[in-house]
Design a protein around this motif. Structure first.
Motif, PDB file in Angstrom:
ATOM      1  N   HIS A   1      10.422  -2.826   5.005  1.00 54.24           N
ATOM      2  CA  HIS A   1      10.459  -1.300   5.360  1.00 54.24           C
ATOM      3  C   HIS A   1      10.713  -0.816   6.767  1.00 54.24           C
ATOM      4  O   HIS A   1      11.110   0.133   7.200  1.00 54.24           O
ATOM      5  CB  HIS A   1       9.558  -0.579   4.392  1.00 54.24           C
ATOM      6  CG  HIS A   1       9.583  -0.364   3.013  1.00 54.24           C
ATOM      7  ND1 HIS A   1      10.736   0.157   2.605  1.00 54.24           N
ATOM      8  CD2 HIS A   1       9.117  -1.231   1.921  1.00 54.24           C
ATOM      9  CE1 HIS A   1      10.519   0.057   1.156  1.00 54.24           C
ATOM     10  NE2 HIS A   1       9.762  -0.704   0.890  1.00 54.24           N
TER      11      HIS A   1
ATOM     12  N   HIS B   1      10.757   4.905  -1.034  1.00 55.89           N
ATOM     13  CA  HIS B   1      11.639   4.234  -2.259  1.00 55.89           C
ATOM     14  C   HIS B   1      12.306   5.342  -2.823  1.00 55.89           C
ATOM     15  O   HIS B   1      12.408   5.933  -4.024  1.00 55.89           O
ATOM     16  CB  HIS B   1      10.542   3.762  -3.357  1.00 55.89           C
ATOM     17  CG  HIS B   1      10.077   2.473  -3.025  1.00 55.89           C
ATOM     18  ND1 HIS B   1       8.983   1.776  -3.575  1.00 55.89           N
ATOM     19  CD2 HIS B   1      10.082   1.562  -1.911  1.00 55.89           C
ATOM     20  CE1 HIS B   1       8.653   0.638  -3.112  1.00 55.89           C
ATOM     21  NE2 HIS B   1       8.984   0.506  -2.231  1.00 55.89           N
TER      22      HIS B   1
ATOM     23  N   PRO C   1      13.422  -0.513  -4.202  1.00 58.92           N
ATOM     24  CA  PRO C   1      14.583  -1.406  -3.576  1.00 58.92           C
ATOM     25  C   PRO C   1      14.258  -2.846  -3.603  1.00 58.92           C
ATOM     26  O   PRO C   1      15.143  -3.501  -2.821  1.00 58.92           O
ATOM     27  CB  PRO C   1      14.504  -0.854  -1.906  1.00 58.92           C
ATOM     28  CG  PRO C   1      13.261  -0.559  -1.533  1.00 58.92           C
ATOM     29  CD  PRO C   1      12.404  -0.014  -3.080  1.00 58.92           C
ATOM     30  N   HIS C   2      13.310  -3.482  -4.327  1.00 56.57           N
ATOM     31  CA  HIS C   2      12.930  -4.873  -4.199  1.00 56.57           C
ATOM     32  C   HIS C   2      13.429  -5.654  -5.225  1.00 56.57           C
ATOM     33  O   HIS C   2      12.871  -6.396  -5.819  1.00 56.57           O
ATOM     34  CB  HIS C   2      11.283  -5.019  -4.025  1.00 56.57           C
ATOM     35  CG  HIS C   2      10.627  -4.231  -3.183  1.00 56.57           C
ATOM     36  ND1 HIS C   2      10.287  -4.643  -1.790  1.00 56.57           N
ATOM     37  CD2 HIS C   2      10.329  -2.810  -3.095  1.00 56.57           C
ATOM     38  CE1 HIS C   2       9.950  -3.829  -0.831  1.00 56.57           C
ATOM     39  NE2 HIS C   2       9.757  -2.580  -1.691  1.00 56.57           N
TER      40      HIS C   2
ATOM     41  N   HIS D   1       1.732  -3.250  -2.620  1.00 58.71           N
ATOM     42  CA  HIS D   1       2.952  -2.452  -2.507  1.00 58.71           C
ATOM     43  C   HIS D   1       3.775  -2.612  -3.958  1.00 58.71           C
ATOM     44  O   HIS D   1       3.569  -3.720  -4.462  1.00 58.71           O
ATOM     45  CB  HIS D   1       3.657  -3.052  -1.416  1.00 58.71           C
ATOM     46  CG  HIS D   1       4.877  -2.261  -1.100  1.00 58.71           C
ATOM     47  ND1 HIS D   1       4.755  -0.916  -0.477  1.00 58.71           N
ATOM     48  CD2 HIS D   1       6.149  -2.263  -1.366  1.00 58.71           C
ATOM     49  CE1 HIS D   1       6.068  -0.376  -0.438  1.00 58.71           C
ATOM     50  NE2 HIS D   1       6.968  -1.181  -0.877  1.00 58.71           N
TER      51      HIS D   1
HETATM   52 ZN   LIG Z   1       8.744  -1.052  -0.859  1.00 59.93          ZN
END
Ligand SMILES: [Zn+2]
Length: 294
Positions: free
Chosen positions: A52, A120, A125-126, A190
């Motif tokens: 990020h 986000h 986005p992962h 996270h």
């Molecule tokens: Zn993230």
């Protein structure tokens, strides 16, 4: 004469390689699998970094200036890539958004405001942490390679097909071997893992960060202690780039255990390829629960 021709030939082969820059090591590794010796690929961020927040350096722009293709993660994870691409002033660059055709999870349904964290906003986005999405990434990359280097179509398509077979075989094996993870609950640092959890049946009950990108407050840590106790949570899975201060505080207060997980290729030893990275995470969580439940 032969030597000269040979040298020219070698030089031209090297020269003709497609120059690829990827935002992350995950995209770079998949690109290497598809492009093999027809491409040269580098990643801007290392696997150990928080994707990020990547500092944009002038040297990155110089790298992209010479590139044919840039591979972006998209879904606003690597917004910094836009700055690198703009700064490179490379008008011939093909930009590939690798999140194309990915079905994003956790897309906000309410109006976004700053209290929700600001990283986000387009959904989680992962997405690369689900191997099924690895296939979609590979397809996006393969299409880009063919459009820039049509002569390599068959080569790229063969490598793509082989990669798909590898993912399918690995998934069949993993879903069987790690079947016991179904329903296991954990806390992550996270919110990097919803795609991974959905594929392998794990459940995130809470996060050390109250919102993505927001540091835990004492009130939030108190809340976590209560959740750990009431839900009998045994494990914190944390990305490698965070301080372990908050997890260790919780471990002292509650006996919860901590494992480091690889958020990306190369984040930890034995995670140097995409498939090894996924496997590492499954194995690490599995080892913990097997030992605990024995
Ligand atoms: Zn993230």
């Amino acid at each position: 004469m032969k030597k000269i021709i040979f040298t020219i030939l070698i030089t031209s082969i090297i020269f003709c390689k497609i120059n690829v820059v990827a935002s992350t090591t995950d995209l770079a590794d998949i690109a290497k699998t598809i492009g093999d010796n027809r491409i040269k690929v580098i990643s801007i961020a290392s696997g150990k970094q928080d994707h990020h927040h990547v500092e944009v350096l002038p040297s990155y722009m110089l790298k992209v200036k010479k590139a044919d293709i840039y591979l972006k993660v998209g879904l606003e994870l690597d917004l910094w890539a836009n700055q690198i691409i703009d700064g490179s002033r490379n008008r011939k660059l093909t930009i590939v958004n690798c999140s194309e055709n990915i079905k994003p999870l956790e897309v906000p349904t309410t109006k976004i405001d700053a209290s929700m964290g600001d990283i986000h906003r387009m959904g989680n986005p992962h997405y690369w942490l689900d191997p099924e999405n690895g296939k979609i990434i590979a397809e996006n990359i393969t299409k880009a390679f063919i459009s820039v280097d049509p002569a390599g179509r068959e080569f790229y398509e063969n490598n793509f097909n082989e990669f798909i077979i590898n993912i399918n075989d690995s998934l069949t094996e993993w879903l069987q071997d790690f079947n016991h993870l179904h329903g296991e609950k954990l806390i992550y640092y996270h919110n990097s893992w919803p795609y991974f959890n959905e594929r392998f049946g794990l459940e995130a009950v809470q996060f050390i960060e109250p919102k993505p990108g927001i540091m835990p407050s004492p009130i939030h840590l108190d809340r976590l202690i209560r959740t750990i106790e009431s839900d009998d949570i045994k494990l914190i899975g944390m990305e490698t780039y965070f301080s372990d201060k908050a997890p260790k505080f919780l471990a002292v207060k509650t006996d919860i255990q901590i494992v480091h997980l690889a958020q990306s290729v190369g984040a930890l030893p034995n995670t140097e390829t995409y498939l090894k990275m996924i496997r590492y995470n499954l194995q690490t969580i599995s080892n913990f629960f097997k030992e605990y439940n024995d």
